[in-house]
Design a protein around this motif. Structure first.
Motif, PDB file in Angstrom:
ATOM      1  N   VAL A 242      31.660   8.702  73.964  1.00  0.00           N
ATOM      2  CA  VAL A 242      32.992   8.168  73.699  1.00  0.00           C
ATOM      3  C   VAL A 242      33.705   9.131  72.761  1.00  0.00           C
ATOM      4  O   VAL A 242      33.392   9.221  71.563  1.00  0.00           O
ATOM      5  CB  VAL A 242      32.918   6.748  73.099  1.00  0.00           C
ATOM      6  CG1 VAL A 242      34.321   6.218  72.807  1.00  0.00           C
ATOM      7  CG2 VAL A 242      32.184   5.805  74.054  1.00  0.00           C
ATOM      8  N   HIS A 243      34.650   9.878  73.320  1.00  0.00           N
ATOM      9  CA  HIS A 243      35.393  10.907  72.598  1.00  0.00           C
ATOM     10  C   HIS A 243      36.387  10.248  71.643  1.00  0.00           C
ATOM     11  O   HIS A 243      36.756   9.084  71.806  1.00  0.00           O
ATOM     12  CB  HIS A 243      36.109  11.788  73.643  1.00  0.00           C
ATOM     13  CG  HIS A 243      36.894  12.908  73.072  1.00  0.00           C
ATOM     14  ND1 HIS A 243      38.270  12.991  73.201  1.00  0.00           N
ATOM     15  CD2 HIS A 243      36.516  14.006  72.359  1.00  0.00           C
ATOM     16  CE1 HIS A 243      38.693  14.099  72.628  1.00  0.00           C
ATOM     17  NE2 HIS A 243      37.650  14.729  72.110  1.00  0.00           N
ATOM     18  N   ASN A 244      36.861  11.005  70.657  1.00  0.00           N
ATOM     19  CA  ASN A 244      37.813  10.428  69.704  1.00  0.00           C
ATOM     20  C   ASN A 244      39.138  10.046  70.346  1.00  0.00           C
ATOM     21  O   ASN A 244      39.879   9.204  69.821  1.00  0.00           O
ATOM     22  CB  ASN A 244      38.050  11.386  68.528  1.00  0.00           C
ATOM     23  CG  ASN A 244      38.793  12.651  68.943  1.00  0.00           C
ATOM     24  OD1 ASN A 244      38.284  13.417  69.758  1.00  0.00           O
ATOM     25  ND2 ASN A 244      39.965  12.873  68.387  1.00  0.00           N
ATOM     26  N   MET A 245      39.441  10.608  71.527  1.00  0.00           N
ATOM     27  CA  MET A 245      40.676  10.267  72.238  1.00  0.00           C
ATOM     28  C   MET A 245      40.433   9.220  73.325  1.00  0.00           C
ATOM     29  O   MET A 245      41.252   9.046  74.221  1.00  0.00           O
ATOM     30  CB  MET A 245      41.284  11.528  72.858  1.00  0.00           C
ATOM     31  CG  MET A 245      41.775  12.547  71.840  1.00  0.00           C
ATOM     32  SD  MET A 245      43.154  11.907  70.854  1.00  0.00           S
ATOM     33  CE  MET A 245      44.448  11.856  72.121  1.00  0.00           C
ATOM     34  N   ALA A 246      39.337   8.500  73.250  1.00  0.00           N
ATOM     35  CA  ALA A 246      39.058   7.452  74.237  1.00  0.00           C
ATOM     36  C   ALA A 246      39.958   6.252  73.992  1.00  0.00           C
ATOM     37  O   ALA A 246      40.283   5.914  72.849  1.00  0.00           O
ATOM     38  CB  ALA A 246      37.593   7.036  74.163  1.00  0.00           C
ATOM     39  N   LEU A 272      24.209   5.931  73.881  1.00  0.00           N
ATOM     40  CA  LEU A 272      25.654   5.926  73.640  1.00  0.00           C
ATOM     41  C   LEU A 272      25.946   6.885  72.502  1.00  0.00           C
ATOM     42  O   LEU A 272      25.372   6.758  71.408  1.00  0.00           O
ATOM     43  CB  LEU A 272      26.127   4.511  73.290  1.00  0.00           C
ATOM     44  CG  LEU A 272      27.592   4.344  72.866  1.00  0.00           C
ATOM     45  CD1 LEU A 272      28.527   4.672  74.025  1.00  0.00           C
ATOM     46  CD2 LEU A 272      27.832   2.923  72.348  1.00  0.00           C
ATOM     47  N   LEU A 273      26.828   7.837  72.750  1.00  0.00           N
ATOM     48  CA  LEU A 273      27.248   8.791  71.729  1.00  0.00           C
ATOM     49  C   LEU A 273      28.677   8.449  71.327  1.00  0.00           C
ATOM     50  O   LEU A 273      29.586   8.455  72.169  1.00  0.00           O
ATOM     51  CB  LEU A 273      27.171  10.224  72.260  1.00  0.00           C
ATOM     52  CG  LEU A 273      25.796  10.690  72.753  1.00  0.00           C
ATOM     53  CD1 LEU A 273      25.895  12.103  73.337  1.00  0.00           C
ATOM     54  CD2 LEU A 273      24.759  10.648  71.630  1.00  0.00           C
ATOM     55  N   LEU A 333      32.936  17.071  70.452  1.00  0.00           N
ATOM     56  CA  LEU A 333      32.439  17.398  71.789  1.00  0.00           C
ATOM     57  C   LEU A 333      31.231  18.320  71.745  1.00  0.00           C
ATOM     58  O   LEU A 333      30.264  18.116  72.478  1.00  0.00           O
ATOM     59  CB  LEU A 333      33.569  18.019  72.617  1.00  0.00           C
ATOM     60  CG  LEU A 333      33.199  18.500  74.019  1.00  0.00           C
ATOM     61  CD1 LEU A 333      32.731  17.345  74.894  1.00  0.00           C
ATOM     62  CD2 LEU A 333      34.378  19.220  74.672  1.00  0.00           C
ATOM     63  N   GLU A 334      31.275  19.350  70.907  1.00  0.00           N
ATOM     64  CA  GLU A 334      30.153  20.298  70.854  1.00  0.00           C
ATOM     65  C   GLU A 334      28.852  19.591  70.501  1.00  0.00           C
ATOM     66  O   GLU A 334      27.805  19.843  71.110  1.00  0.00           O
ATOM     67  CB  GLU A 334      30.442  21.405  69.834  1.00  0.00           C
ATOM     68  CG  GLU A 334      31.481  22.407  70.267  1.00  0.00           C
ATOM     69  CD  GLU A 334      30.992  23.349  71.355  1.00  0.00           C
ATOM     70  OE1 GLU A 334      29.787  23.333  71.670  1.00  0.00           O
ATOM     71  OE2 GLU A 334      31.822  24.092  71.903  1.00  0.00           O
ATOM     72  N   ALA A 335      28.908  18.702  69.522  1.00  0.00           N
ATOM     73  CA  ALA A 335      27.700  17.984  69.121  1.00  0.00           C
ATOM     74  C   ALA A 335      27.214  17.068  70.236  1.00  0.00           C
ATOM     75  O   ALA A 335      25.998  16.926  70.450  1.00  0.00           O
ATOM     76  CB  ALA A 335      27.970  17.187  67.848  1.00  0.00           C
ATOM     77  N   ALA A 336      28.155  16.454  70.956  1.00  0.00           N
ATOM     78  CA  ALA A 336      27.761  15.602  72.080  1.00  0.00           C
ATOM     79  C   ALA A 336      27.093  16.423  73.175  1.00  0.00           C
ATOM     80  O   ALA A 336      26.056  16.023  73.730  1.00  0.00           O
ATOM     81  CB  ALA A 336      28.983  14.875  72.639  1.00  0.00           C
TER      82      ALA A 336
END
Length: 424
Positions: A242-246, A272-273, A333-336
């Motif tokens: 779940v990205h910060n822009m979700a 779940l990330l 995103l990179e960490a995900a």
């Protein structure tokens, strides 16, 4: 004088007998045109519906035995048949019957400067061996897909579903025979001796490809021991990031569905990330917890809700197949991507984001058989992909990847047409 007992054939002898009969039937099957194969499968679906009472009674025996032996809730869910599930199995057979026949399709064609006409044409693989556990629907799905693609199939189901498998197989064969298809094209191994699996894995020259469907231990054994090419379906450690822009509502709905629609399927989300900058992370985990899901999280995830249990190292590499979910908070995103690269089984991984560029980067960089944007991982299914059904979801990189259906059960040959050319 007492008659001597009739001894069962040795596993290798049994497999050889079944395989030779299946290979002969596959040659008969190759002479059936597309319409004839389609009619045979529709007949099998009709026979399956007509045998509902017998099949459900057989399944009840398996369920009772499974409950008594302590099968997990997820395994029992995979095993269970009811009127609705049986209707869906029959509908999947009808759907496969109506799909375009891949056999004979021309993949590519060209004319060489010397006048030779070259074409690559799809053909059946031959005899497919399916070794599977628990799911009786595989008996029908595998039979339908193999027959439609011109292959014979040798089915070896697990002992926990033995009565269900036999009832489904009997109904399908009756339907196939009624429509003129060779009965030996779809065979169910009559012996539950584990040595038969070993004999199938050693049957090079008789069985052309093995497809294992089951737990990690089964797949590992098949890959280690097989002398026959293997199309592997590994465990489904599926992630949703779940990205910060979700969109918060979208993220909550997708997370609930991806985990809890059916926890025992291989497309169920297991990790779940949550982006550290996503503002509605607490609402997402609260929704899962309130729905009865156990969450195991890293330190930052545990801070979101006191009901979250601290995760241990192997949680990130576990296919729970239950209402249990690992949760980690990641810094972007990179960490995900790094987490998924370390822990994914390359089955299905998804992102939730309204940033199209971020979605496209995720889809391009995650090396899994199925990658998704803004959709539940539970869509990882051959039927949902318009394939009618699936043999399994292949997580390797060779031959076929993702849901394996008709095209994945074919290979090709070169067809060369000339006018008397000789090579100088």
């Amino acid at each position: 004088m007492t008659a001597a007992p009739v001894l069962a054939p040795a596993p290798a002898e049994l497999v050889e007998r079944l395989a030779l009969a299946a290979r002969a039937a596959q040659r008969d099957l190759a002479r059936m045109d597309s319409a004839a194969k389609s009619r045979a499968l529709h007949s099998a679906a009709t026979a399956l519906r007509g045998s509902e009472a017998a099949i459900l009674a057989a399944n009840a025996r398996d369920m009772a035995a499974g409950t008594a032996s302590g099968l997990s809730a997820a395994m029992l869910d995979r095993l269970l048949l009811d009127s609705g599930r049986l209707s869906a199995i029959a509908a999947a057979i009808d759907a496969v019957a109506d799909l375009p026949d891949p056999v004979g399709a021309v993949i590519g064609r060209e004319s060489r400067p010397n006048g030779l006409d070259l074409a690559r044409v799809r053909i059946p693989i031959g005899l497919i061996g399916i070794i599977y556990e628990s799911r009786p629907n595989v008996t029908a799905d595998a039979a339908a897909l193999c027959l439609r693609s011109g292959n014979a199939v040798l089915l070896r189901g697990g002992s926990e579903a033995v009565h269900s498998n036999r009832a489904i197989h009997a109904a399908m064969v009756a339907g196939l025979q009624a429509a003129g298809a060779p009965a030996d094209a779809v065979q169910l191994v009559p012996d539950q001796d584990r040595a038969v699996v070993g004999a199938m894995l050693a049957a090079a020259g008789l069985i052309d490809m093995i497809v294992p469907r089951g737990g990690k231990s089964l797949v590992a054994r098949v890959q280690a021991d097989a002398r026959v090419p293997v199309l592997a379906h590994l465990d489904g450690i599926c992630h949703t990031y779940v990205h910060n822009m979700a969109d918060p509502a979208k993220a909550a709905a997708i997370a609930l569905n991806a985990k809890l629609r059916r926890t025992g399927v291989c497309g169920s989300m297991e990790t779940l990330l949550l982006d550290a900058q996503f503002p509605a992370a607490q609402a997402v985990v609260t929704g899962l917890l309130d729905a009865g899901c156990e969450l195991r999280g890293d330190a930052r995830a545990c801070a979101l809700d006191s009901r979250i249990i601290p995760a241990v190292a192997n949680d990130w590499d576990t296919e729970y197949l239950d209402a249990v979910l690992s949760v980690a908070v990641v810094d972007g995103l990179e960490a995900a991507l790094d987490h998924i690269a370390r822990h994914s089984s390359h089955h299905t991984d998804a992102i939730v984001s309204e940033d199209a560029a971020v979605c496209e980067r995720f889809l391009a960089e995650v090396d899994s058989a199925i990658v998704m944007a803004n959709a539940s991982t539970q869509f990882a299914d051959g039927g949902e992909f318009g394939l009618g059904a699936e043999i399994g979801i292949a997580t390797g990189r060779l031959h076929a990847r993702g849901p394996v259906a008709l095209e994945g059960l074919t290979t090709y040959k070169w067809v060369v047409r000339g006018q008397g050319q000789v090579r100088p």
